[in-house]
Scaffold this motif. Structure first.
Motif, PDB file in Angstrom:
ATOM      1  N   PHE A 170      40.838  57.191  -1.330  1.00  0.00           N
ATOM      2  CA  PHE A 170      40.499  58.615  -1.276  1.00  0.00           C
ATOM      3  C   PHE A 170      40.940  59.230   0.057  1.00  0.00           C
ATOM      4  O   PHE A 170      41.558  60.308   0.086  1.00  0.00           O
ATOM      5  CB  PHE A 170      38.993  58.793  -1.452  1.00  0.00           C
ATOM      6  CG  PHE A 170      38.531  60.206  -1.222  1.00  0.00           C
ATOM      7  CD1 PHE A 170      38.702  61.177  -2.198  1.00  0.00           C
ATOM      8  CD2 PHE A 170      37.954  60.577  -0.011  1.00  0.00           C
ATOM      9  CE1 PHE A 170      38.293  62.480  -1.981  1.00  0.00           C
ATOM     10  CE2 PHE A 170      37.546  61.875   0.218  1.00  0.00           C
ATOM     11  CZ  PHE A 170      37.717  62.839  -0.777  1.00  0.00           C
ATOM     12  N   ALA A 171      40.638  58.564   1.161  1.00  0.00           N
ATOM     13  CA  ALA A 171      40.963  59.119   2.477  1.00  0.00           C
ATOM     14  C   ALA A 171      42.472  59.273   2.645  1.00  0.00           C
ATOM     15  O   ALA A 171      42.955  60.297   3.153  1.00  0.00           O
ATOM     16  CB  ALA A 171      40.394  58.227   3.577  1.00  0.00           C
ATOM     17  N   ARG A 172      43.223  58.277   2.219  1.00  0.00           N
ATOM     18  CA  ARG A 172      44.679  58.340   2.376  1.00  0.00           C
ATOM     19  C   ARG A 172      45.275  59.459   1.532  1.00  0.00           C
ATOM     20  O   ARG A 172      46.172  60.186   1.978  1.00  0.00           O
ATOM     21  CB  ARG A 172      45.306  56.996   2.022  1.00  0.00           C
ATOM     22  CG  ARG A 172      44.969  55.893   3.038  1.00  0.00           C
ATOM     23  CD  ARG A 172      45.600  54.568   2.670  1.00  0.00           C
ATOM     24  NE  ARG A 172      47.061  54.664   2.743  1.00  0.00           N
ATOM     25  CZ  ARG A 172      47.871  54.624   1.697  1.00  0.00           C
ATOM     26  NH1 ARG A 172      47.359  54.482   0.476  1.00  0.00           N
ATOM     27  NH2 ARG A 172      49.168  54.701   1.842  1.00  0.00           N
ATOM     28  N   ALA A 173      44.794  59.601   0.303  1.00  0.00           N
ATOM     29  CA  ALA A 173      45.331  60.650  -0.572  1.00  0.00           C
ATOM     30  C   ALA A 173      45.013  62.037  -0.024  1.00  0.00           C
ATOM     31  O   ALA A 173      45.879  62.919   0.020  1.00  0.00           O
ATOM     32  CB  ALA A 173      44.771  60.491  -1.981  1.00  0.00           C
ATOM     33  N   ARG A 174      43.773  62.223   0.415  1.00  0.00           N
ATOM     34  CA  ARG A 174      43.396  63.549   0.905  1.00  0.00           C
ATOM     35  C   ARG A 174      44.100  63.866   2.226  1.00  0.00           C
ATOM     36  O   ARG A 174      44.576  64.998   2.433  1.00  0.00           O
ATOM     37  CB  ARG A 174      41.884  63.635   1.091  1.00  0.00           C
ATOM     38  CG  ARG A 174      41.426  65.065   1.360  1.00  0.00           C
ATOM     39  CD  ARG A 174      39.923  65.207   1.414  1.00  0.00           C
ATOM     40  NE  ARG A 174      39.554  66.613   1.571  1.00  0.00           N
ATOM     41  CZ  ARG A 174      38.334  67.031   1.865  1.00  0.00           C
ATOM     42  NH1 ARG A 174      37.347  66.154   2.008  1.00  0.00           N
ATOM     43  NH2 ARG A 174      38.094  68.320   1.999  1.00  0.00           N
ATOM     44  N   ALA A 175      44.205  62.881   3.109  1.00  0.00           N
ATOM     45  CA  ALA A 175      44.879  63.115   4.391  1.00  0.00           C
ATOM     46  C   ALA A 175      46.355  63.435   4.178  1.00  0.00           C
ATOM     47  O   ALA A 175      46.914  64.320   4.837  1.00  0.00           O
ATOM     48  CB  ALA A 175      44.729  61.891   5.295  1.00  0.00           C
ATOM     49  N   ALA A 176      46.999  62.736   3.248  1.00  0.00           N
ATOM     50  CA  ALA A 176      48.411  63.001   2.982  1.00  0.00           C
ATOM     51  C   ALA A 176      48.610  64.410   2.450  1.00  0.00           C
ATOM     52  O   ALA A 176      49.548  65.118   2.847  1.00  0.00           O
ATOM     53  CB  ALA A 176      48.956  61.977   1.990  1.00  0.00           C
ATOM     54  N   ASN A 177      47.742  64.848   1.568  1.00  0.00           N
ATOM     55  CA  ASN A 177      47.870  66.202   1.029  1.00  0.00           C
ATOM     56  C   ASN A 177      47.613  67.253   2.114  1.00  0.00           C
ATOM     57  O   ASN A 177      48.305  68.273   2.189  1.00  0.00           O
ATOM     58  CB  ASN A 177      46.898  66.397  -0.128  1.00  0.00           C
ATOM     59  CG  ASN A 177      47.091  67.736  -0.823  1.00  0.00           C
ATOM     60  OD1 ASN A 177      48.152  68.028  -1.360  1.00  0.00           O
ATOM     61  ND2 ASN A 177      46.056  68.573  -0.804  1.00  0.00           N
ATOM     62  N   LEU A 178      46.634  67.006   2.976  1.00  0.00           N
ATOM     63  CA  LEU A 178      46.359  67.942   4.059  1.00  0.00           C
ATOM     64  C   LEU A 178      47.534  68.020   5.037  1.00  0.00           C
ATOM     65  O   LEU A 178      47.912  69.112   5.485  1.00  0.00           O
ATOM     66  CB  LEU A 178      45.095  67.516   4.814  1.00  0.00           C
ATOM     67  CG  LEU A 178      43.768  67.743   4.093  1.00  0.00           C
ATOM     68  CD1 LEU A 178      42.642  66.983   4.801  1.00  0.00           C
ATOM     69  CD2 LEU A 178      43.443  69.248   4.033  1.00  0.00           C
ATOM     70  N   ALA A 179      48.128  66.871   5.358  1.00  0.00           N
ATOM     71  CA  ALA A 179      49.196  66.846   6.359  1.00  0.00           C
ATOM     72  C   ALA A 179      50.515  67.352   5.803  1.00  0.00           C
ATOM     73  O   ALA A 179      51.177  68.205   6.402  1.00  0.00           O
ATOM     74  CB  ALA A 179      49.366  65.427   6.902  1.00  0.00           C
ATOM     75  N   TYR A 180      50.918  66.816   4.635  1.00  0.00           N
ATOM     76  CA  TYR A 180      52.256  67.092   4.116  1.00  0.00           C
ATOM     77  C   TYR A 180      52.290  68.276   3.155  1.00  0.00           C
ATOM     78  O   TYR A 180      53.334  68.898   2.980  1.00  0.00           O
ATOM     79  CB  TYR A 180      52.807  65.863   3.403  1.00  0.00           C
ATOM     80  CG  TYR A 180      52.869  64.625   4.267  1.00  0.00           C
ATOM     81  CD1 TYR A 180      53.163  64.732   5.626  1.00  0.00           C
ATOM     82  CD2 TYR A 180      52.636  63.360   3.747  1.00  0.00           C
ATOM     83  CE1 TYR A 180      53.217  63.607   6.431  1.00  0.00           C
ATOM     84  CE2 TYR A 180      52.695  62.226   4.542  1.00  0.00           C
ATOM     85  CZ  TYR A 180      52.980  62.352   5.878  1.00  0.00           C
ATOM     86  OH  TYR A 180      53.037  61.243   6.672  1.00  0.00           O
ATOM     87  N   GLY A 181      51.151  68.574   2.531  1.00  0.00           N
ATOM     88  CA  GLY A 181      51.127  69.694   1.613  1.00  0.00           C
ATOM     89  C   GLY A 181      50.687  70.991   2.259  1.00  0.00           C
ATOM     90  O   GLY A 181      51.252  72.051   1.999  1.00  0.00           O
ATOM     91  N   ARG A 220      47.876  70.800   7.710  1.00  0.00           N
ATOM     92  CA  ARG A 220      46.624  70.836   8.479  1.00  0.00           C
ATOM     93  C   ARG A 220      46.396  69.467   9.123  1.00  0.00           C
ATOM     94  O   ARG A 220      45.672  68.613   8.634  1.00  0.00           O
ATOM     95  CB  ARG A 220      45.469  71.240   7.562  1.00  0.00           C
ATOM     96  CG  ARG A 220      45.540  72.717   7.183  1.00  0.00           C
ATOM     97  CD  ARG A 220      44.994  73.093   5.841  1.00  0.00           C
ATOM     98  NE  ARG A 220      43.614  72.715   5.585  1.00  0.00           N
ATOM     99  CZ  ARG A 220      42.939  73.037   4.490  1.00  0.00           C
ATOM    100  NH1 ARG A 220      43.534  73.784   3.549  1.00  0.00           N
ATOM    101  NH2 ARG A 220      41.704  72.651   4.306  1.00  0.00           N
ATOM    102  N   ALA A 221      47.077  69.253  10.272  1.00  0.00           N
ATOM    103  CA  ALA A 221      47.112  67.940  10.906  1.00  0.00           C
ATOM    104  C   ALA A 221      45.745  67.496  11.404  1.00  0.00           C
ATOM    105  O   ALA A 221      45.359  66.331  11.239  1.00  0.00           O
ATOM    106  CB  ALA A 221      48.109  67.956  12.062  1.00  0.00           C
ATOM    107  N   GLU A 222      44.992  68.407  12.026  1.00  0.00           N
ATOM    108  CA  GLU A 222      43.707  68.009  12.594  1.00  0.00           C
ATOM    109  C   GLU A 222      42.738  67.556  11.506  1.00  0.00           C
ATOM    110  O   GLU A 222      42.009  66.570  11.681  1.00  0.00           O
ATOM    111  CB  GLU A 222      43.114  69.169  13.393  1.00  0.00           C
ATOM    112  CG  GLU A 222      43.894  69.500  14.658  1.00  0.00           C
ATOM    113  CD  GLU A 222      43.231  70.601  15.458  1.00  0.00           C
ATOM    114  OE1 GLU A 222      42.150  71.071  15.032  1.00  0.00           O
ATOM    115  OE2 GLU A 222      43.788  70.996  16.497  1.00  0.00           O
TER     116      GLU A 222
END
Length: 686
Positions: free
Chosen positions: A252-263, A266-268
């Protein structure tokens, strides 16, 4: 995209195309259908499977629209541009050999008018069998009557081999026959474990519905992110069911972080999601996956030292995991390549590809990054052949197109580079790609050099629309392309300032190959004195031949050193970088006081320009056609082809004394010492 199943449908359409090609009562077949219905792929399969023995002549729609017969520019001579349809037909028929050939035109509706007229003339010779795909025939082809083959969406045929019926039905409904989306769904399904052994374990909910399980939410969010809908993916993940075990927390964390960063850029927030996961996950292998992703994030935002530190920390910790280890190696490889550590990068690429041989497909998403790193190494050291033969990424078509375009641009094949850039940009029409920056940058760069200002502007605007602060490392090709649009508009001074800014940004981030490229472009624009010292410093620590060659070019240009510039020109030619070779020779022609030496350099520049497509950079504006009469030019061409004075006399029905006198005058005008040097100078490119 990783592995995909074989295409297994369309037998009836394939048979209809085959029958049309062998039916001499008509010109061939026209394949049509909605975007994504598989027209291009079907054409390729027909060429390979139905008529593999026929020579193929390809009309490349969209290639060099400003050039006469631009769709066929790759088949027509550069030294003596063809202006008439009849001459173009004769040239292409000679290349196709004797007998029947296959005339392939994908996206036929995009053909420029003169190319369409040439295609019409080729079909009228009786030797060409037409295989076209597109929305319609352009006006010059309206009189043709190819057999229409209409492709319906892939909803009622066998989509893939070894897939059970419920899965095939779901994929057909979800994609509405779009093959590109189908490939992406298969990749996502396999990566998330939802698709196993030809069966979709837990079909994702439709868009807008709340997911019933974490696996369902991850699969659906991945699909939405791939389709360029990151806001919906974030909404779905924010409300997804959670499970307490470490593996579920990590996924879950990896999927959500990837969407936030690359989609969403929102890096922070992405870092915060991964940080929370590290506080709650204790299993070493899962922690390793999170740390690997943090290293990847740092790489993509061009924090190279931080990326290497995070990758080293992840690699030295406990809990080996195949996907995490592949990601760590990919980060190390790409970081080394982007910072100019060629040998280290190649070592990591080899190690990473060996890991993929063991763990593919679970770690297959790392293959494009490893191949991209390898291509970057070969390009940064100036080995264009290796970049094509070994380095061009095959695992990601967008990365492949960007690499091919960059190689072709260096070789002066601007129209082919433009075509590759277009092909990659079309693949970006759906969703997200890590390699959008290199692809759009190369498209804009080639378009600017070709004088296609509208395409260059559109590509840069699309790049700006897609740019994210979390993806700086792979977007420098856009920064290097933007000044060349200014050059094409006549604002050379502004372009120099733009390149200096790009070089400063690249140096600050330790992206040394990009800094070298930007500073060398300043040399090409005539401001070598501004950057010669900086290039010399960068070349001291650079690996490979190219950075040192660029520094020598800057030094010779700044000093007005004729022999140095000529030497640099030959070195660039040896690397296959024909455009740079032409520019260095043209600069040499401008600095020598002796008319014969200046003429020799100018002639060399002109010869190099003839090996490039129709491109004019500031250095090449003086590379004019040598001042030869028509008879003198014919004699010079015969000498270049190896003919003796006696043979020229017989071929041209001229007295041998006249041939000898003309050769003396030709050598004087071109600044060469005799027929032997003339033959070397004008020899056709091998």
């Amino acid at each position: 995209m990783g592995t995909t199943w074989s295409f297994a449908g369309r037998e009836a359409e394939t048979a209809a195309i085959r029958d049309a090609l062998f039916d001499r009562s008509g010109p061939g077949a026209l394949v049509s259908g909605a975007p994504g219905s598989g027209k291009s792929r079907l054409l390729a399969e027909v060429v390979l499977g139905c008529v593999p023995d026929l020579p193929v002549v390809e009309a490349r729609a969209g290639q060099a629209p400003a050039v006469p017969f631009g769709a066929f520019a790759h088949l027509l001579p550069v030294r003596a541009p063809v202006r008439e349809v009849a001459s173009a037909v004769e040239t292409i028929l000679a290349k196709a050999g004797s007998g029947t050939f296959l005339l392939v035109a994908d996206d036929v509706h995009e053909l420029d008018e003169r190319s369409a007229r040439l295609l019409r003339a080729l079909t009228g010779t009786g030797r060409a069998r037409l295989l076209a795909a597109g929305e319609r025939l352009p006006e010059p082809l309206a009189a043709l009557t190819p057999v229409p083959v209409v492709l319906a969406p892939l909803t009622d045929i066998a989509l893939f081999e070894s897939v059970d019926e419920p899965t095939a039905a779901y994929l057909a409904e979800a994609t509405q026959g779009d093959l590109r989306l189908l490939h992406e769904l298969v990749r996502i399904g396999r990566a998330t474990g939802v698709l196993r052994e030809g069966h979709w374990q837990d079909p994702p909910a439709r868009t807008g519905q709340k997911a019933a399980s974490l696996e369902e939410a991850l699969a659906q969010a991945s699909m939405l992110a791939a389709l360029g809908r990151p806001e919906e993916a974030e909404e779905l993940l924010a409300t997804a069911p959670r499970r307490p075990e470490d593996r579920a927390r990590t996924a879950f964390a990896r999927a959500r972080a990837a969407n936030l960063a690359y989609g969403l850029g929102r890096a922070e927030e992405a870092e915060r999601v991964l940080g929370i996961a590290l506080e709650t996950v204790s299993q070493p292998a899962e922690r390793r996956r999170i740390l690997a992703q943090r290293a990847e994030f740092a790489l993509h935002r061009a924090a190279c030292r931080e990326a290497l530190d995070l990758a080293d920390d992840a690699a030295s910790g406990p809990g080996a995991h195949p996907v995490a280890d592949a990601r760590i190696t990919a980060v190390q490889a790409v970081t080394a390549a982007l910072t100019g550590q060629a040998a280290a990068a190649l070592d990591k690429v080899r190690a990473g590809l060996e890991e993929l041989d063991v763990w593919f497909p679970p770690a297959s998403e790392c293959a494009p990054l490893l191949e991209f790193a390898r291509a970057e190494v070969w390009l940064s050291v100036g080995d264009l052949d290796a970049a094509v033969q070994e380095g061009a990424p095959s695992a990601d078509p967008v990365a492949h197109a960007a690499t091919q375009a960059r190689v072709l641009r260096a070789r002066g094949q601007i129209h082919a580079a433009l075509r590759e850039g277009w092909d990659g940009a079309r693949l970006l029409s759906r969703g997200h790609s890590l390699f959008a920056g290199p692809c759009l940058g190369e498209l804009a760069h080639a378009a600017a050099l070709a004088g296609d200002l509208a395409t260059a502007r559109d590509a840069l605007a699309e790049a700006d629309r897609r740019a994210l602060p979390t993806m700086r490392a792979l977007w420098f090709p856009v920064a290097l392309a933007r000044p060349w649009l200014l050059v094409a508009q006549g604002a050379v001074g502004a372009a120099v300032h733009g390149l200096l800014d790009a070089a400063a940004a690249a140096e600050a981030l330790e992206l040394r190959p990009y800094a070298v490229a930007a500073l060398h472009d300043v040399v090409r624009l005539g401001a070598a004195g501004v950057v010669a010292d900086r290039l010399a410093r960068l070349a001291e620590d650079a690996e490979g031949d190219l950075a040192a060659l660029c520094a020598r070019h800057a030094e010779a240009a700044a000093a007005g050193d004729w022999s140095g510039l000529i030497g640099v020109s030959f070195e660039f030619e040896g690397l296959g970088m024909t455009l740079h070779a032409a520019e260095a020779a043209a600069q040499a022609a401008e600095v020598h006081w002796d008319k014969q030496q200046a003429a020799a350099a100018g002639t060399r520049a002109w010869v190099m320009v003839q090996r490039c497509d129709q491109v004019r950079t500031p250095a090449l504006r003086t590379a004019a056609v040598p001042d030869l009469t028509r008879i003198q030019y014919e004699i010079a061409e015969l000498v270049a082809g190896g003919a003796s004075e006696a043979e020229i006399s017989e071929l041209m029905s001229l007295p041998i004394r006249t041939v000898a006198d003309q050769l003396v005058e030709i050598c004087a005008k071109l600044g060469v010492s005799g027929p032997e040097r003339l033959a070397v100078l004008l020899a056709p490119e091998v």
